[in-house]
Design an enzyme around this catalytic site. Structure first.
Site, PDB file in Angstrom:
ATOM      1  N   HIS A 181       0.848  -1.194   0.000  1.00  0.00           N
ATOM      2  CA  HIS A 181       0.000   0.000   0.000  1.00  0.00           C
ATOM      3  C   HIS A 181       0.890   1.252   0.000  1.00  0.00           C
ATOM      4  O   HIS A 181       2.040   1.200   0.458  1.00  0.00           O
ATOM      5  CB  HIS A 181      -0.888  -0.040   1.246  1.00  0.00           C
ATOM      6  CG  HIS A 181      -1.867   1.076   1.366  1.00  0.00           C
ATOM      7  ND1 HIS A 181      -1.532   2.298   1.928  1.00  0.00           N
ATOM      8  CD2 HIS A 181      -3.175   1.169   1.018  1.00  0.00           C
ATOM      9  CE1 HIS A 181      -2.586   3.085   1.902  1.00  0.00           C
ATOM     10  NE2 HIS A 181      -3.597   2.428   1.361  1.00  0.00           N
ATOM     11  N   ASN A 183       1.234   3.663   1.941  1.00  0.00           N
ATOM     12  CA  ASN A 183       1.816   4.107   3.210  1.00  0.00           C
ATOM     13  C   ASN A 183       2.827   3.114   3.787  1.00  0.00           C
ATOM     14  O   ASN A 183       3.376   3.349   4.870  1.00  0.00           O
ATOM     15  CB  ASN A 183       0.720   4.422   4.245  1.00  0.00           C
ATOM     16  CG  ASN A 183      -0.004   3.191   4.762  1.00  0.00           C
ATOM     17  OD1 ASN A 183       0.338   2.059   4.455  1.00  0.00           O
ATOM     18  ND2 ASN A 183      -1.028   3.419   5.565  1.00  0.00           N
ATOM     19  N   LYS A 184       3.118   2.022   3.054  1.00  0.00           N
ATOM     20  CA  LYS A 184       4.053   1.027   3.567  1.00  0.00           C
ATOM     21  C   LYS A 184       5.500   1.411   3.222  1.00  0.00           C
ATOM     22  O   LYS A 184       5.764   2.364   2.503  1.00  0.00           O
ATOM     23  CB  LYS A 184       3.708  -0.355   3.007  1.00  0.00           C
ATOM     24  CG  LYS A 184       2.318  -0.860   3.420  1.00  0.00           C
ATOM     25  CD  LYS A 184       2.171  -0.920   4.930  1.00  0.00           C
ATOM     26  CE  LYS A 184       0.913  -1.645   5.382  1.00  0.00           C
ATOM     27  NZ  LYS A 184      -0.334  -0.946   5.107  1.00  0.00           N
ATOM     28  N   ASN A 185       6.454   0.630   3.738  1.00  0.00           N
ATOM     29  CA  ASN A 185       7.877   0.961   3.557  1.00  0.00           C
ATOM     30  C   ASN A 185       8.298   0.943   2.095  1.00  0.00           C
ATOM     31  O   ASN A 185       9.245   1.615   1.710  1.00  0.00           O
ATOM     32  CB  ASN A 185       8.737   0.003   4.372  1.00  0.00           C
ATOM     33  CG  ASN A 185       8.566   0.209   5.861  1.00  0.00           C
ATOM     34  OD1 ASN A 185       7.459   0.459   6.335  1.00  0.00           O
ATOM     35  ND2 ASN A 185       9.643   0.114   6.612  1.00  0.00           N
TER      36      ASN A 185
END
Length: 378
Positions: A181, A183-185
């Site tokens: 997604h 907002n992930k790393n």
């Protein structure tokens, strides 16, 4: 909103990746193709050669992993009430029952003593979350699985690049699910991946993610079960390829930023900071607790005031068992006090690779200023 608004997260997409995506668009092949194969191969290499298959989301990865483990009606899956709702929603969608147990207040990971106590003859799997990228105790988790004959389905949505005792999450274990997604790393726009253990499981995942279709002779196919539409596109895969080569740099920066939060708040910290972990923590997010009762304030007021000062604050997460769909199954307030406290008090502060250390200073100074404002208004 101020011009220099600092969100709690932001993806870092470089020009090289944008140009590569444009090449995919010009190629005329946008669905699953050579770029997906290349991305899966790169993920496999990153995870020490394990078999990896890409899908459209971390949620899809978890649901397919439950299908791989043959979880269905009448089965119980022990999981956490402190996660995004998808972690338990997929259990319900398989017709099984999520069995919640409480979490540690600081790590937010499952209390493995509580997990062991919750195992019944109907338990078929344990589904932990590596909260914020901090790995759960893998040794004890898998020891429990072996002792009781349970599948372990790791929700590693936060944990790409995290490691347990020097071994990357996903490079070992049973079924491991990642999210990409925004907002992930690392991101693919939207997307996810499943790490599987056997060729049979890999074949099942490939079939399941494309409606259960099995190709025969050219132009012919069969469907032996009702799968889902969850194959990744080449567009998303190309973004993922550009992100994966930068992942270690991203995560190193996240560790630097988290360390600066701890250094600045080594004393006089008004918040309860999360468990720090070690150098193997990938720091998906920085989510301390705001002691609303002790400070006599409203979290909503705090978040609104932070926004007025140009700082974005998230909430990760409300306790799942108190959501309406789960109250309807009989879960109630007071059962999991740590998860409920986290759900009431958590505030996710800015942490993403493009931040400067001065941004952390700004966040910390603003937290103190806002708390002073609220105290003065009272």
């Amino acid at each position: 909103m101020p011009q220099d608004f600092l969100p709690f997260t932001r993806p870092s997409i470089d020009a090289t990746t944008m140009d590569a995506v444009a090449e995919v668009l010009r190629s005329g092949w946008l669905a699953s193709g050579s770029k997906v194969l290349e991305f899966e191969a790169a993920l496999s290499a990153y995870l020490g050669g394990r078999s990896v298959r890409a899908v459209t989301s971390g949620t899809a990865a978890l649901e397919i992993a439950l299908a791989v483990a043959d979880i269905g009606p009448g089965d119980e899956v022990i999981t956490t009430p402190m996660s995004w709702c998808a972690t338990s929603n997929v259990i319900l969608r398989r017709g099984a029952r999520p069995v919640f147990v409480d979490v540690d207040l600081d790590s937010r990971n499952l209390d493995l003593d509580a997990v062991e106590a919750a195992i019944t003859p109907r338990t078929r799997a344990i589904l932990p979350v590596h909260f914020s990228g901090l790995p759960i105790d893998q040794d004890r988790l898998y020891r429990l699985g072996r002792q009781h004959g349970l599948r372990i389905i790791e929700d590693a949505a936060h944990a790409i690049g995290s490691a347990w005792k020097g071994r990357r999450i996903g490079s070992h274990g049973d079924l491991v699910c990642f999210s990409f997604h925004p907002n992930k790393n690392m991101t693919t726009g939207e997307g996810g991946a499943i790490v599987a253990s056997t060729p049979q499981e890999v074949e099942f995942i490939e079939t399941y993610r494309f409606n259960g279709v099995m190709h025969r002779a050219p132009g012919e196919f069969d469907v032996s079960f009702a799968g889902m539409k969850a194959n990744l596109s080449d567009i998303a895969a190309q973004i993922g390829l550009g992100q994966l080569v930068r992942l270690e740099t991203f995560n190193a920066r996240r560790r630097e930023l988290a360390a600066h939060y701890y250094a600045r708040w080594a004393s006089n910290c008004p918040l309860r900071l999360p468990a720090r972990g070690d150098e193997d923590h990938s720091w998906h997010m920085f989510a301390p607790l705001l002691p609303v009762d002790r400070l006599g304030l409203s979290r909503a007021d705090f978040i609104a005031r932070m926004k007025q000062h140009g700082i974005g604050v998230g909430i990760h997460y409300p306790a799942i068992h108190l959501l309406s769909a789960y109250r309807g199954l009989g879960w109630r307030e007071g059962q999991f006090p740590n998860a409920e406290r986290v759900g009431r008090e958590t505030i996710t502060l800015p942490l993403f690779p493009a931040m400067a250390l001065q941004d952390v200073d700004r966040v910390i100074d603003t937290v103190h200023a806002v708390l002073a404002e609220i105290a003065h208004a009272a």
